[in-house]
Motif scaffolding. Structure first.
Motif, mmCIF file in Angstrom:
data_model
loop_
_atom_site.group_PDB
_atom_site.id
_atom_site.type_symbol
_atom_site.label_atom_id
_atom_site.label_comp_id
_atom_site.label_asym_id
_atom_site.label_seq_id
_atom_site.Cartn_x
_atom_site.Cartn_y
_atom_site.Cartn_z
ATOM 1 N N ALA A 25 0.808 -1.224 0.000
ATOM 2 C CA ALA A 25 0.000 0.000 0.000
ATOM 3 C C ALA A 25 0.841 1.275 0.000
ATOM 4 O O ALA A 25 0.294 2.369 -0.059
ATOM 5 C CB ALA A 25 -0.946 0.007 1.205
ATOM 6 N N THR A 56 -4.428 10.638 1.841
ATOM 7 C CA THR A 56 -4.060 9.575 0.902
ATOM 8 C C THR A 56 -3.637 8.325 1.654
ATOM 9 O O THR A 56 -4.046 7.208 1.316
ATOM 10 C CB THR A 56 -2.924 10.048 -0.030
ATOM 11 O OG1 THR A 56 -3.384 11.163 -0.786
ATOM 12 C CG2 THR A 56 -2.478 8.937 -0.971
ATOM 13 N N ARG A 60 -5.436 4.643 1.593
ATOM 14 C CA ARG A 60 -4.707 3.423 1.235
ATOM 15 C C ARG A 60 -4.804 2.386 2.347
ATOM 16 O O ARG A 60 -4.964 1.184 2.058
ATOM 17 C CB ARG A 60 -3.239 3.737 0.965
ATOM 18 C CG ARG A 60 -3.019 4.488 -0.304
ATOM 19 C CD ARG A 60 -1.543 4.784 -0.509
ATOM 20 N NE ARG A 60 -1.335 5.589 -1.689
ATOM 21 C CZ ARG A 60 -0.150 6.095 -2.030
ATOM 22 N NH1 ARG A 60 0.912 5.876 -1.262
ATOM 23 N NH2 ARG A 60 -0.044 6.811 -3.117
#
Length: 67
Positions: A25, A56, A60
């Motif tokens: 990730a 972000t 993720r």
């Protein structure tokens, strides 16, 4: 401090989890037990970054975790 601890229910090995998280990730978290968390299953997040970058990373992480 610019750090937060949080737990992932059912996580048995924080080091392995964090390694997989980086590889799959592209998120860098640290096992909380390294920094005094009471037991494995906790992670340490540094939030001294831009809000967009943190959003972000959280997105993720959410996609990485099983439903």
């Amino acid at each position: 401090a610019f750090y937060a601890f949080f737990a992932i229910e059912g996580m048995a090995d924080g080091r392995t989890f964090c390694k997989e998280l980086v590889q799959e990730a592209r998120i860098g978290l640290v096992p909380g037990i390294t920094f005094g968390a009471p037991e494995d299953g906790w992670l340490r997040l540094c939030f001294a970054n831009q809000l967009e970058t943190l959003n972000t990373a959280i997105d993720r992480l959410e996609s990485f975790l099983p439903s």
